[in-house]
Design an enzyme around this catalytic site. Structure first.
Site, PDB file in Angstrom:
ATOM      1  CB  THR A  64      54.494  47.157  26.459  1.00 23.51           C
ATOM      2  OG1 THR A  64      55.381  48.080  27.100  1.00 23.51           O
ATOM      3  CG2 THR A  64      53.825  47.840  25.270  1.00 23.51           C
ATOM      4  CB  SER A  65      50.599  45.462  24.378  1.00 17.15           C
ATOM      5  OG  SER A  65      49.566  44.931  23.603  1.00 17.15           O
TER       6      SER A  65
END
Ligand SMILES: *[C@@H]1O[C@H](CO)[C@@H](O)[C@H](O)[C@H]1NC(C)=O
Length: 305
Positions: A148-149
């Site tokens: 994520t990210s």
């Protein structure tokens, strides 16, 4: 006397073996909880390795590498995502790498990390995978990467720098591999040009960026699934287009004419676009940074269901 010496030798040998077995047992991580692994291999940038071995371990298990976001930790990604529970259902091992840097982001900017066997963060994560394959006799054809990210940026970097290790990747709210490049070769640098969606180029150029990270490699590459939110104000949504361009370019698909598109898939207001069997984009309308992990959809993309 000869017999006695033989017996003694056998006894010493047996004791040594059982001591070694106990030692190995202690070195192997416990099943059913998040455990740190030290000494997994070369690790010049001090990336920590955590692992979740399910109680319900498959005989030749698959591996999912799950990479945390900025400010995150292995523990936070372990508790905040469904991969450990899914590991119990499907028998795979989860590796949770943990960044060494104070901002808790990944290095996706230095030449070292953007190069196959370059000695950066990506190299350490690759070494975690090879350690796990050999310790658990894991299925090297079923190794997956997600994050994520900042972890999604690293997912794209892992897919680009170690294509031979991974069968598939899923990136939640990241940027293309190489988009955070630091012109000054800084480690763990923020790149606002890329973050703000101003690193715009062609599928061919993005594909060359990927290929340049492992020059001469001509084997298979992981299929890639790209999630992004339409109101992402941290990593602007243009990064969705650029990342899809990148992998479409790598696989030689025509970015301008995707093969299919499904509205409200996998849920309301999400649009799923397939450029070919190996590149899928999932655009989450009305969603910001970061798109929530869709564990069941990931299991489909990785081929567990
Ligand atoms: C930011 O990344 C782009 C590529 O996306 C690169 O051209 C640019 O030089 C980078 N900026 C800095 C300050 O390093």
């Amino acid at each position: 006397m000869k017999h006695f010496a033989y017996l003694l030798t056998t006894l010493v040998y047996a004791l040594t073996c059982s001591a070694r077995a106990v030692g190995n047992a202690r070195l192997m991580p416990r099943a059913g909880s998040l455990e740190q692994v030290t000494g997994y291999g070369d690790n010049p940038t001090d990336v920590d390795m955590y692992i979740y071995v399910p109680n319900n371990l498959a005989s030749s298990p698959a591996i999912v590498v799950a990479i945390h976001y900025c400010t995150g930790t292995a523990q936070a990604y372990y508790t905040g995502t469904p991969y450990a529970q899914l590991a119990e259902q499907h028998g795979f091992i989860v590796i949770y790498p943990e960044t060494p840097y104070d901002d808790r982001c990944w290095d996706v900017s230095s030449q070292a990390t953007l190069t196959h066997n370059g000695g950066g963060n990506s190299n350490s994560i690759a070494n975690m995978v090879t350690w796990t394959i050999s310790k658990y006799n894991a299925d090297s054809s079923k190794v997956f990467v997600t994050g994520t990210s900042s972890g999604a940026m690293m997912t794209n970097v892992m897919a680009a720098t170690y294509p031979e290790l991974f069968a598939a990747g899923t990136a939640y709210s990241g940027v293309p591999a190489g988009c955070f490049l630091s012109a000054a070769n800084q480690v763990d640098a923020w790149n606002s040009t890329c973050a703000q969606g101003q690193s715009i180029t062609t599928p061919e150029h993005w594909a060359d960026v990927v290929k340049g990270m492992y020059p001469g490699y001509s084997g298979s590459r992981p299929k890639m699934q790209i999630y992004h939110g339409s109101t992402d104000a941290t990593l602007y949504p243009q990064n969705y287009q650029e990342t899809c361009k990148q992998w479409a370019g790598v696989f030689g698909y025509d970015y301008d004419s995707p093969q299919s598109e499904q509205q409200d898939t996998p849920e309301a207001n999400y649009v799923t676009t397939n450029w070919g069997p190996n590149v899928q984009g999932v655009y989450a309308n009305g969603v910001g940074h970061s798109v929530p992990v869709h564990g069941d959809a990931d299991m489909k993309w990785f081929g567990f269901v």
